[in-house]
Scaffold this active site. Sequence first.
Site, mmCIF file in Angstrom:
data_model
loop_
_atom_site.group_PDB
_atom_site.id
_atom_site.type_symbol
_atom_site.label_atom_id
_atom_site.label_comp_id
_atom_site.label_asym_id
_atom_site.label_seq_id
_atom_site.Cartn_x
_atom_site.Cartn_y
_atom_site.Cartn_z
ATOM 1 N N HIS A 164 1.252 -4.083 -3.219
ATOM 2 C CA HIS A 164 1.556 -4.042 -1.784
ATOM 3 C C HIS A 164 2.266 -5.306 -1.301
ATOM 4 C CE1 HIS A 164 -1.017 -0.578 -2.085
ATOM 5 N NE2 HIS A 164 -2.058 -1.325 -2.394
ATOM 6 N N HIS A 165 3.209 -5.796 -2.110
ATOM 7 C CA HIS A 165 3.940 -7.011 -1.767
ATOM 8 C C HIS A 165 5.430 -6.727 -1.616
ATOM 9 C CE1 HIS A 165 0.554 -9.570 -3.829
ATOM 10 N NE2 HIS A 165 0.167 -9.018 -2.689
ATOM 11 N N LEU A 166 5.768 -5.674 -0.900
ATOM 12 C CA LEU A 166 7.166 -5.275 -0.728
ATOM 13 C C LEU A 166 7.945 -6.339 0.050
ATOM 14 C CD1 LEU A 166 6.515 -1.583 0.302
ATOM 15 C CD2 LEU A 166 7.247 -2.379 -1.941
#
Length: 540
Positions: free
Chosen positions: A472-474
Amino acid sequence: MDTFDFIVVGAGSAGCVVAERLTAGQGGTVLLLEAGGTDRRFWIRTPIGYGKTFDDPRVNWKYRSEPDPQTGARQAYYPRGKVLGGSSSINAMVWCRGLPADYDDWGQAGNPGWNAASAWAAFAALERRKADSGAISGSGPLWVESRAGDHHPITRHFMAGAQQAGFAVIDDLNADPCEGVAPYVINTRGGRRWSSADAFLRPALRRANLVLRTGALIDRVIIEQGRATGVRYARGGQWLEARARREVIVCAGAIGSPAILMRSGIGPADMLRDAGIAVRVANAAVGANLQDHLGLDYHYKANRPTLNQQLGTRAGQVAAGIRYLLNRTGPLSLSMNQIGGLVRSTPQAARPDIQLYFNPISYSRGTAGKKQLTRPDPWAGFIIGFNACRPTSQGHVAICASDPQTPPRIVPNYLTTLRDHADVIAAARVIERLARTPAVRAITLAPNGFTPEGADDAAILDDFRARSGTVHHLCGTCRMAPVDRGGVVDAQLRVHGVAGLRVIDASIFPNITSANTHAPTVMTAWRGAEIILTSLYGAS
């Protein structure tokens, strides 16, 4: 028609910071627009509650990627905050600045003024840190707490195992050189989540020069004669417009920000025409350069109690709930990511290339209808996980229609480089080394499913393709760089080709940082607001 000095789009991790800094600046008026609603919810305020908001459409955009060929045609699930505070209201709260060299790389991408020194100065200004002893340092608005005293006792075995495996055991991953294994610090204050809305928005709302509107779905930025002059948005069943005397600042995140630019006519020309949108600025970099950390957990059964026994039974849940309600301590006051670190896969690595996670709980994921469920295993267990720090694969975000209610198309393109394959295998070998240390073996009953011990490289990579998931590190979809180097914004965060328009959020990262992206996002917003105030008024 409303008119303000600034319009900030998105009251998330970045937008709350920008709105606060601007309203505290030279007295300009600010309109802050947020598609979601209130964050005054029990499971947002309670740190462990991010498991409850993971699939909640009331506070979550719930994006999904296209099927990804390199990961078994699976669709990645991307929870993104649709609520005040944005993803800082639903994330796992880990505060990790990353490596100083990450920000030197930003400068080397063609962005003067961005480097480790400027990033570290911003972090120091915005943080207020509370140690296990209760000592407080710093005077910034964002609380960062060490809660190691509340960590499960089994975590000490992982710390000992890391040391036995040859890694440094340190007190603080946010102190230069940021290398080693340590308890993760988290964004809480007194046992409650401390989001960007808590740290920045609520103080700013006391000022008369800030107007907040929730439930505002942004259609597009209004551009007239090459300048951003306002925004068009839907609220309460009506289409509305607001005007900006000075600037429009888009802070909608790595998925939302490029989509808004595209709906405004800024992006890849052919894609815009296919969506029925007039091209104002043709720039193929808008939505491109999507980067993310792809990670994997290895599960082990433990020979002693873990958090499974506390959170996996009704009696344990009641006891944990009572403890939390009485004094804001215990497992409900924490993130599941209790211990981790940034380490080198080999001594020859130029800098740390793997992020580690140790969770004193194991769980299984399933679905009930369209709802995703995560449950602790009925036995004692723990997890050791990892992601490579600097993946080189890049995806993209594109819109399919001009309608803002149509989700954008997200193509992650995971594992499309041989470098990423090699990093996965190297990281798995580190986990293998950790699992074989006397300290970790002392708490291990047996592996639970595939683990790297004794597996060959091909099996490790096959397992990773089958089970890995986004961390979840877009970031990176409105990349900060000169236009001839694939940039969407310049070093002042101004959109190339349009006056009075900036993007300030994780989408501008020239390259993904080595660890969690929330801290770099807040730092970027802090610096971005300073840049605006300096450029417009001469001083921040």
